[in-house]
Design a protein around this motif. Sequence first.
Motif, PDB file in Angstrom:
ATOM      1  N   ARG A  83     -17.115 -15.365   8.633  1.00 32.01           N
ATOM      2  CA  ARG A  83     -15.918 -15.116   8.306  1.00 32.01           C
ATOM      3  C   ARG A  83     -16.079 -13.378   8.142  1.00 32.01           C
ATOM      4  NH1 ARG A  83     -13.055 -17.695   4.026  1.00 32.01           N
ATOM      5  NH2 ARG A  83     -14.072 -16.493   2.470  1.00 32.01           N
ATOM      6  N   ARG A  84     -17.290 -13.172   7.262  1.00 34.27           N
ATOM      7  CA  ARG A  84     -17.310 -11.829   7.059  1.00 34.27           C
ATOM      8  C   ARG A  84     -17.617 -10.689   8.237  1.00 34.27           C
ATOM      9  NH1 ARG A  84     -20.430 -13.137   1.775  1.00 34.27           N
ATOM     10  NH2 ARG A  84     -18.385 -14.199   0.888  1.00 34.27           N
ATOM     11  N   ALA A  85     -18.257 -11.465   9.232  1.00 32.83           N
ATOM     12  CA  ALA A  85     -18.715 -10.834  10.481  1.00 32.83           C
ATOM     13  C   ALA A  85     -17.532 -10.868  11.533  1.00 32.83           C
ATOM     14  CB  ALA A  85     -19.729 -11.467  10.955  1.00 32.83           C
ATOM     15  N   TYR A  88     -13.948 -15.183  13.573  1.00 36.04           N
ATOM     16  CA  TYR A  88     -12.934 -16.068  14.190  1.00 36.04           C
ATOM     17  C   TYR A  88     -11.601 -15.586  13.961  1.00 36.04           C
ATOM     18  CZ  TYR A  88     -12.629 -17.787   9.594  1.00 36.04           C
ATOM     19  OH  TYR A  88     -12.828 -17.932   8.192  1.00 36.04           O
ATOM     20  N   TYR A  90      -7.668 -17.363  13.468  1.00 32.89           N
ATOM     21  CA  TYR A  90      -7.072 -18.558  12.934  1.00 32.89           C
ATOM     22  C   TYR A  90      -5.521 -18.488  13.436  1.00 32.89           C
ATOM     23  CZ  TYR A  90      -7.514 -22.918  10.319  1.00 32.89           C
ATOM     24  OH  TYR A  90      -7.320 -24.214  10.134  1.00 32.89           O
ATOM     25  N   GLY A  96       3.747 -17.932  10.746  1.00 32.97           N
ATOM     26  CA  GLY A  96       3.578 -17.288   9.582  1.00 32.97           C
ATOM     27  C   GLY A  96       3.507 -15.787   9.789  1.00 32.97           C
ATOM     28  N   LEU A  97       4.745 -15.285  10.704  1.00 27.51           N
ATOM     29  CA  LEU A  97       4.596 -13.847  10.750  1.00 27.51           C
ATOM     30  C   LEU A  97       5.223 -13.344   9.552  1.00 27.51           C
ATOM     31  CD1 LEU A  97       5.958 -13.751  14.107  1.00 27.51           C
ATOM     32  CD2 LEU A  97       3.524 -13.134  13.493  1.00 27.51           C
ATOM     33  N   TYR A  98       5.141 -12.066   9.068  1.00 28.93           N
ATOM     34  CA  TYR A  98       5.718 -11.663   7.695  1.00 28.93           C
ATOM     35  C   TYR A  98       7.202 -11.196   8.197  1.00 28.93           C
ATOM     36  CZ  TYR A  98       1.292 -11.324   5.232  1.00 28.93           C
ATOM     37  OH  TYR A  98       0.123 -11.890   4.489  1.00 28.93           O
ATOM     38  N   ARG A 101       7.909  -7.486   8.542  1.00 32.48           N
ATOM     39  CA  ARG A 101       7.113  -6.680   9.401  1.00 32.48           C
ATOM     40  C   ARG A 101       7.670  -6.806  10.907  1.00 32.48           C
ATOM     41  NH1 ARG A 101       1.593  -4.847   8.534  1.00 32.48           N
ATOM     42  NH2 ARG A 101       1.204  -4.526   6.271  1.00 32.48           N
ATOM     43  N   LEU A 109      -1.618  -6.367  11.037  1.00 34.60           N
ATOM     44  CA  LEU A 109      -2.001  -6.746   9.686  1.00 34.60           C
ATOM     45  C   LEU A 109      -3.292  -6.925   9.447  1.00 34.60           C
ATOM     46  CD1 LEU A 109      -0.893  -7.654   6.731  1.00 34.60           C
ATOM     47  CD2 LEU A 109      -1.013  -9.958   7.737  1.00 34.60           C
ATOM     48  N   PRO A 110      -4.227  -7.719  10.266  1.00 36.32           N
ATOM     49  CA  PRO A 110      -5.570  -7.967  10.175  1.00 36.32           C
ATOM     50  C   PRO A 110      -6.192  -6.602  10.586  1.00 36.32           C
ATOM     51  CG  PRO A 110      -4.844  -9.062  12.117  1.00 36.32           C
ATOM     52  CD  PRO A 110      -3.662  -8.801  11.555  1.00 36.32           C
ATOM     53  N   GLU A 112      -5.361  -3.431   9.725  1.00 33.22           N
ATOM     54  CA  GLU A 112      -5.169  -2.717   8.560  1.00 33.22           C
ATOM     55  C   GLU A 112      -6.144  -3.131   7.591  1.00 33.22           C
ATOM     56  OE1 GLU A 112      -1.240  -2.951   7.187  1.00 33.22           O
ATOM     57  OE2 GLU A 112      -0.342  -2.128   8.951  1.00 33.22           O
ATOM     58  N   ILE A 113      -6.175  -4.557   7.217  1.00 38.45           N
ATOM     59  CA  ILE A 113      -7.024  -5.064   6.267  1.00 38.45           C
ATOM     60  C   ILE A 113      -8.476  -4.980   6.590  1.00 38.45           C
ATOM     61  CG2 ILE A 113      -7.879  -7.318   5.274  1.00 38.45           C
ATOM     62  CD1 ILE A 113      -4.738  -8.216   5.389  1.00 38.45           C
ATOM     63  N   MET A 114      -8.709  -4.940   7.827  1.00 41.00           N
ATOM     64  CA  MET A 114     -10.494  -4.671   8.289  1.00 41.00           C
ATOM     65  C   MET A 114     -10.613  -3.311   8.236  1.00 41.00           C
ATOM     66  SD  MET A 114     -10.525  -7.817  11.027  1.00 41.00           S
ATOM     67  CE  MET A 114     -10.263  -9.475  10.519  1.00 41.00           C
ATOM     68  N   ARG A 157      -1.965 -11.726  17.201  1.00 45.69           N
ATOM     69  CA  ARG A 157      -2.737 -11.263  15.804  1.00 45.69           C
ATOM     70  C   ARG A 157      -4.113 -11.908  15.850  1.00 45.69           C
ATOM     71  NH1 ARG A 157       0.814 -13.433  10.902  1.00 45.69           N
ATOM     72  NH2 ARG A 157       0.003 -15.300  11.708  1.00 45.69           N
TER      73      ARG A 157
END
Lengths: 266, 294
Positions: A83-85, A88, A90, A96-98, A101, A109-110, A112-114, A157
């Motif tokens: 997961r850290r690498a 994948y 999911y 489950g869209l915000y 946004r 979103l992912p 930005e987080i990454m 996403r």
Amino acid sequence: MKDTAGGATPVIAARGVGLTFQTADGPVTALTGVDLTIHRGEFVSFIGPSGCGKTTFLRAVAALEEPTEGTLTVNGMAPDMARRARAYGYVFQAAGLYPWRTIARNIRLPLEIMGFPAAEQEARTERVLKLVELEGFGNKFPWQLSGGMQQRASIARALAFDADILLMDEPFGALDEIVRDRLNEELLNLWASTGKTTLFVTHSIPEAVYLSTRIVVMSPRPGRVTDVIDSPLPRERPLHIRDSREFIEIAARVRDGLRAGHGDEV
Amino acid sequence: MSRFVPVVIVLTGIVVLWYGAAIALNAKWTYDQAERAGRSVGLAELVADTMAQERPVLPAPHQIAAVLWDSTAGQKVTSKKSLVYHGWVTMQATLTGFALGTLIGVAMAMGIVRYRVLDMSLMPWAIISQTVPIVAIAPMIVVLSNKIGLGEAVGMENRLVSKAIIAAYLSYFPVLVGMIKGLRSPEQAQLDLLTTYNATEAQAFRKLRLPASVPYLFASLKVAIAAALVGAIVGELPTGAIEGLGARMLVASQFGQPMMMWAALFAAAVLAGILILVVGQVQQVVDRRMGARP
């Protein structure tokens, strides 16, 4: 079980994987004795009735649950390392869209987080929007899109950060059959063009047979694998392949597997 | 237009009831006066007199309206006789207290949602704090904040600071409760999704919990700003304050001027309405930015 190719590190390797939840009513065995090897580029469906552990297995692969027995590796690593690498993406049953946004910002979103740079976020968002045929909808808010389009956005996403593995938990379960057929077809195209290893949980026999290179049939109490079917269908699959004899034969075998696993409850 | 019809009907009902009550409640004085003068009172005279007493038990609406008009439009806004001036004084304390209360409420909610130990240790005290009658602790807050010179310490008037603290005391609670609910509103699946991205807790908070709590926050803010106004007015009652709507009510009741008291009461109600309206407008702007369905 069965290795379809030798040599390279399998993407998913499960050996005797079991998972027991401790609940207020005592331990519940969600999964037991799962042996499975999945190689790069495969499309593997998990099918079975509720409580057969198919979602639990997917969650274990994603390191959202931890197996209590056996070993499970993803790309040769422990699941949380994978997961850290960013191994994948999911896709959940609910898109489950915000709601606050836009579609484009949901896909970002992912990223930005990454911590992707802004310009790359932009480029990647554009690319995956095109991939799921949602160009021009980037500035819309989720409520302005149909359920099928929302689910496509959620797939975009999951694709945005280029994970090798796509984990999909009944992504089309809440959609009507017409939309579902179309999205199945699109998903196959997407899989063919990106070559991503896909693990796909479903309740639907035709969906599983149509999409998969391999079908894992599971049964409940306790959750376990009862049959693994290699699909003889060609990679190129028009929708009408579902009327072919081979298709019907595989579907029948899946149905038999489900019935056998379920004892006389069905 | 049709939106106003029900409002007008209810308003008319209230006014009619009010006039009826004014006649009933003020009649005694009229009868007493007539008896002393040794004459009898007819119905027309009774009605006329109960509407025009100088110190009625219940002033008639038009009497209050006259005083309201005189003490707003009839005075310079800087005059001590102007309700606009007193309203301004009260509003300053209300807004300062509201800002402070919102800050405290949000901060406490963040702590409580994040740390279980705070949930167990702080929450009971927050609830207990709201069971204490505000009129009981308001004088203590005033005395204490004066004693330690809290006002000078933050560069504001002592009087304003103590009123603001009382307003904050009342207004933090709805914010706290609403924000706890809001910050906990995301579903497990949404949190799982962030886990699959390896999001840190700070990222989950900023990108998911905080935006998800906004609708809850605004619902709370509307309650909180009205509570802050009540706090500010209560804060003016026991302090010997000479300015503010609360002081105006107190002085009027002490000097037996019911009309002035009612006028101040109405001014407070109007102020509350305006403040809630402003919060509602801000909410609309924020909602639109956050993609709410029009």
